[in-house]
Design a protein around this motif. Structure first.
Motif, PDB file in Angstrom:
ATOM      1  N   PHE A   1       0.837  -1.204   0.000  1.00 26.41           N
ATOM      2  CA  PHE A   1       0.000   0.000   0.000  1.00 26.41           C
ATOM      3  C   PHE A   1       0.875   1.259   0.000  1.00 26.41           C
ATOM      4  O   PHE A   1       0.695   2.155   0.816  1.00 26.41           O
ATOM      5  N   SER A   2       1.813   1.306  -0.932  1.00 21.96           N
ATOM      6  CA  SER A   2       2.751   2.426  -1.005  1.00 21.96           C
ATOM      7  C   SER A   2       2.082   3.735  -1.393  1.00 21.96           C
ATOM      8  O   SER A   2       2.608   4.813  -1.105  1.00 21.96           O
ATOM      9  N   MET A   3       0.950   3.663  -2.077  1.00 17.45           N
ATOM     10  CA  MET A   3       0.285   4.884  -2.552  1.00 17.45           C
ATOM     11  C   MET A   3      -0.613   5.505  -1.490  1.00 17.45           C
ATOM     12  O   MET A   3      -1.402   6.399  -1.790  1.00 17.45           O
ATOM     13  N   TYR A   4      -0.504   5.054  -0.256  1.00 18.21           N
ATOM     14  CA  TYR A   4      -1.260   5.639   0.848  1.00 18.21           C
ATOM     15  C   TYR A   4      -0.274   6.075   1.913  1.00 18.21           C
ATOM     16  O   TYR A   4       0.600   5.310   2.311  1.00 18.21           O
ATOM     17  N   SER A   5      -0.417   7.318   2.354  1.00 11.94           N
ATOM     18  CA  SER A   5       0.604   7.873   3.242  1.00 11.94           C
ATOM     19  C   SER A   5      -0.017   8.704   4.356  1.00 11.94           C
ATOM     20  O   SER A   5      -1.122   9.249   4.229  1.00 11.94           O
ATOM     21  N   LEU A   6       0.726   8.827   5.456  1.00 12.13           N
ATOM     22  CA  LEU A   6       0.368   9.723   6.543  1.00 12.13           C
ATOM     23  C   LEU A   6       0.613  11.173   6.117  1.00 12.13           C
ATOM     24  O   LEU A   6       1.302  11.417   5.120  1.00 12.13           O
ATOM     25  N   PRO A   7       0.059  12.141   6.829  1.00 11.91           N
ATOM     26  CA  PRO A   7       0.294  13.551   6.486  1.00 11.91           C
ATOM     27  C   PRO A   7       1.779  13.883   6.429  1.00 11.91           C
ATOM     28  O   PRO A   7       2.590  13.343   7.176  1.00 11.91           O
ATOM     29  N   ASP A   8       2.140  14.802   5.535  1.00 14.35           N
ATOM     30  CA  ASP A   8       3.547  15.130   5.298  1.00 14.35           C
ATOM     31  C   ASP A   8       4.217  15.751   6.519  1.00 14.35           C
ATOM     32  O   ASP A   8       5.420  15.633   6.697  1.00 14.35           O
TER      33      ASP A   8
END
Length: 208
Positions: free
Chosen positions: A30-37
């Motif tokens: 799930f690399s295309m989902y991230s925490l806020p920058d």
């Protein structure tokens, strides 16, 4: 997960020789989902990640799937750390694992900005909130595989998907009704053609 091999050649534009830098990196599923920058790179506790998730959380998806596992929160954190590209791992302390209410992780899709909210409660219930039914299904399967679960009972609600299904079903019913009308009309015309052929043959015999 996918293995990415990067080879970079570094040198001046006029040089005939270059330095070669190689890097191997494994991309999680799930690399295309991230925490806020704006989260820092240091490990985060349950309290920190939950607080951050609630601060940046926008509209909570209406659709969800929920289920219960026989695992502690540590395994859930390990799953998140290994299957998402996080700027900071989630590392609960020993005191947190026994005295927390829930761990909430709000993640954003890098493709379209759609939200994904995952919550692990202290009674081992897991709630996944997303409007993407395929993503929710993949997450459930990935968690079950990671936690070695062969049988898993779950409850899900995806109103938008159900609405689309009903619309498609209504269209299908309309097509079936049109198909029935066409078949009936075709049968009537075939019968009429048979009658006309018989009359033509009778007329031909009579004229002779």
């Amino acid at each position: 997960s996918f293995d990415v091999h990067i080879k970079a050649f570094v040198g001046s534009s006029e040089s005939n020789q270059y330095h070669v830098f190689e890097l191997n990196r494994q991309l999680p599923k799930f690399s295309m989902y991230s925490l806020p920058d704006r989260i820092s790179g240091s490990p985060k506790s349950i309290r920190d990640i939950t607080k951050l998730s609630e601060e940046v959380q926008g509209v909570v998806p209406e659709s969800f799937v929920k289920f219960k596992v026989t695992e502690r929160v540590n395994r859930f954190c390990m799953f998140i750390n290994q299957n998402f590209l996080l700027p900071a791992d989630i590392e609960p302390s020993a005191t947190e694992t026994d005295g927390f209410d829930f761990l909430k992780v709000s993640i954003v899709c890098l493709r379209d900005g759609s939200p994904l909210v995952m919550t692990f409660y202290n009674d081992s219930n897991i709630l996944i909130q997303s409007e993407n039914i395929e993503l929710a299904g993949n997450l459930v399967q990935a968690m079950a595989q990671f936690m070695n679960i062969t049988n898993l009972s779950s409850a899900a609600s995806f109103p938008s998907v159900l609405t689309k299904f009903r619309e498609l079903f209504d269209k299908l019913q309309g097509l079936q009704e049109s198909s029935n009308v066409l078949r009936t009309d075709t049968a009537l015309k075939i019968n009429l053609a048979k009658v006309l052929v018989l009359r033509a043959e009778d007329a031909k015999v009579t004229n002779m």
